[in-house]
Enzyme design. Structure first.
Site, PDB file in Angstrom:
ATOM      1  N   ASP A 156       0.817  -1.206   0.000  1.00  0.00           N
ATOM      2  CA  ASP A 156       0.000   0.000   0.000  1.00  0.00           C
ATOM      3  C   ASP A 156       0.857   1.266   0.000  1.00  0.00           C
ATOM      4  O   ASP A 156       0.460   2.295  -0.555  1.00  0.00           O
ATOM      5  CB  ASP A 156      -0.934   0.000   1.215  1.00  0.00           C
ATOM      6  CG  ASP A 156      -2.100  -0.961   1.036  1.00  0.00           C
ATOM      7  OD1 ASP A 156      -2.229  -1.548  -0.060  1.00  0.00           O
ATOM      8  OD2 ASP A 156      -2.881  -1.135   1.995  1.00  0.00           O
ATOM      9  N   LYS A 173       2.702   6.159  -3.053  1.00  0.00           N
ATOM     10  CA  LYS A 173       3.733   6.865  -3.828  1.00  0.00           C
ATOM     11  C   LYS A 173       3.305   6.974  -5.287  1.00  0.00           C
ATOM     12  O   LYS A 173       3.568   7.995  -5.947  1.00  0.00           O
ATOM     13  CB  LYS A 173       5.064   6.104  -3.710  1.00  0.00           C
ATOM     14  CG  LYS A 173       6.221   6.729  -4.494  1.00  0.00           C
ATOM     15  CD  LYS A 173       6.655   8.067  -3.929  1.00  0.00           C
ATOM     16  CE  LYS A 173       7.848   8.644  -4.694  1.00  0.00           C
ATOM     17  NZ  LYS A 173       9.084   7.842  -4.497  1.00  0.00           N
ATOM     18  N   ASN A 178      -4.758   8.807   1.614  1.00  0.00           N
ATOM     19  CA  ASN A 178      -5.158   8.116   2.841  1.00  0.00           C
ATOM     20  C   ASN A 178      -5.540   9.082   3.958  1.00  0.00           C
ATOM     21  O   ASN A 178      -6.658   9.068   4.442  1.00  0.00           O
ATOM     22  CB  ASN A 178      -4.041   7.196   3.333  1.00  0.00           C
ATOM     23  CG  ASN A 178      -4.285   5.753   2.954  1.00  0.00           C
ATOM     24  OD1 ASN A 178      -5.168   5.446   2.165  1.00  0.00           O
ATOM     25  ND2 ASN A 178      -3.484   4.859   3.510  1.00  0.00           N
ATOM     26  N   GLU A 179      -4.577   9.880   4.386  1.00  0.00           N
ATOM     27  CA  GLU A 179      -4.836  10.764   5.513  1.00  0.00           C
ATOM     28  C   GLU A 179      -3.810  11.877   5.628  1.00  0.00           C
ATOM     29  O   GLU A 179      -2.695  11.777   5.097  1.00  0.00           O
ATOM     30  CB  GLU A 179      -4.845   9.977   6.837  1.00  0.00           C
ATOM     31  CG  GLU A 179      -3.486   9.558   7.365  1.00  0.00           C
ATOM     32  CD  GLU A 179      -2.950   8.273   6.780  1.00  0.00           C
ATOM     33  OE1 GLU A 179      -1.751   8.257   6.411  1.00  0.00           O
ATOM     34  OE2 GLU A 179      -3.703   7.292   6.689  1.00  0.00           O
TER      35      GLU A 179
END
Length: 295
Positions: free
Chosen positions: A75, A80, A150-151
């Site tokens: 992941d 990236k 994601n975050e």
């Protein structure tokens, strides 16, 4: 002619085998194959020679003429890959040669079969929300790519003490979190850092953002799900002069009292799903749901 790019950011012993399988499968299907230079240089550094190398197009960055962008790894490699694809609207294919793999869903044992399905058109795409970050504390590099799939997380720096994070949602003060930090995640990121900190699982195609405190001292502080059209503002204070902000895996040192504004990005990322893959199936496989003997 279909044109695809292949990318990976790490080399582990034997991983060239998976690259070989990918290239062999694509060339057999008469696909024009590009390799991102970062991967090419990685193979050269480890003195790895691969078949069909003479037929590869080595590129520094992708362009809008690509039909697919193939990420090979875990992941982290997928995250990236997003910094390469950016807002080009190129569907991203994740091949999992890592461990857990919530984003990279094609198993390494099924590369040839599932890539063949991909080329035949037997796939669907899901559109994933990204978070856009605005603050004066970003370096020039991250100002050019101030997005996270994601975050975005806030963490303490140079101190073992808690930090104070004030949070506003659409200009209304939500809470003051005394904690090790705070996570603002997308639904895609609900299976990542947020989950490790007690955040909820959210279907990745949901229209939400997640606010998850990291080890909060306020015992009544709980994760919160908000609509993804909300604007979240953060301000951090602590005993140190700076705190850390990460956009997925990219880390910046931000001065305290900087205003950090987070909102939904004006574009989405396209992720490819083969017939054998789905978010529900991934949950069952990765979290061992349904393994109870009573079932």
């Amino acid at each position: 002619m279909t044109r695809v790019a292949v990318f990976s950011q790490f080399y582990h012993k034997g991983s060239e085998h998976f690259i070989e399988v990918i290239l062999e499968t694509l060339f057999t299907q008469n696909i024009q194959v590009c390799m991102i230079r970062e991967l090419w240089d990685l193979l050269e550094t480890h003195h790895i020679s691969i078949a069909h190398a003479d037929h590869l197009e080595i590129i520094d960055t992708p362009d809008e003429n690509l039909d697919f962008f193939i990420s090979v790894g875990g992941d982290g490699t997928m995250l990236k890959a997003v910094t390469y694809v950016r807002d080009l609207n190129i569907p991203v294919v994740g091949i999992n040669t890592g461990r857990l793999g919530f984003l990279s869903t094609i198993p390494k044992e099924a590369i040839a079969d599932q890539l063949t399905q991909l080329i035949s058109g037997a796939y669907r795409t899901s559109e994933r929300t990204l978070i856009q970050v605005s603050t004066q504390g970003l370096s020039n590099a991250d100002q050019s790519w101030n997005y996270a799939l994601n975050e975005v997380s806030i963490n303490r720096k140079d101190s073992t003490s808690m930090i104070r994070v004030d949070v506003w949602v659409d200009e209304e003060h939500l809470n003051t979190y005394w904690s090790d930090g705070l996570i603002v995640a997308t639904p895609t990121g609900s299976t990542g850092y947020s989950l490790s900190c007690g955040g909820p699982l959210v279907h990745p195609e949901s229209a939400n953002l997640l606010i998850t405190p990291i080890a909060p001292h306020n015992l009544n502080a709980r994760p919160l799900i908000i609509p993804d059209d909300c604007v979240v503002k953060l301000k951090v204070s602590s005993g140190a002069t700076h705190h850390l902000m990460s956009l997925d895996s990219r880390i910046e040192s931000i001065p305290n009292d900087s205003e950090i504004v987070l909102k939904k990005a004006p574009f989405r990322l396209k992720m490819v799903h083969l017939p054998e893959t789905s978010f529900i199936k991934t949950l069952r496989d990765k979290l061992y749901w349904g393994e109870d003997k009573r079932n």
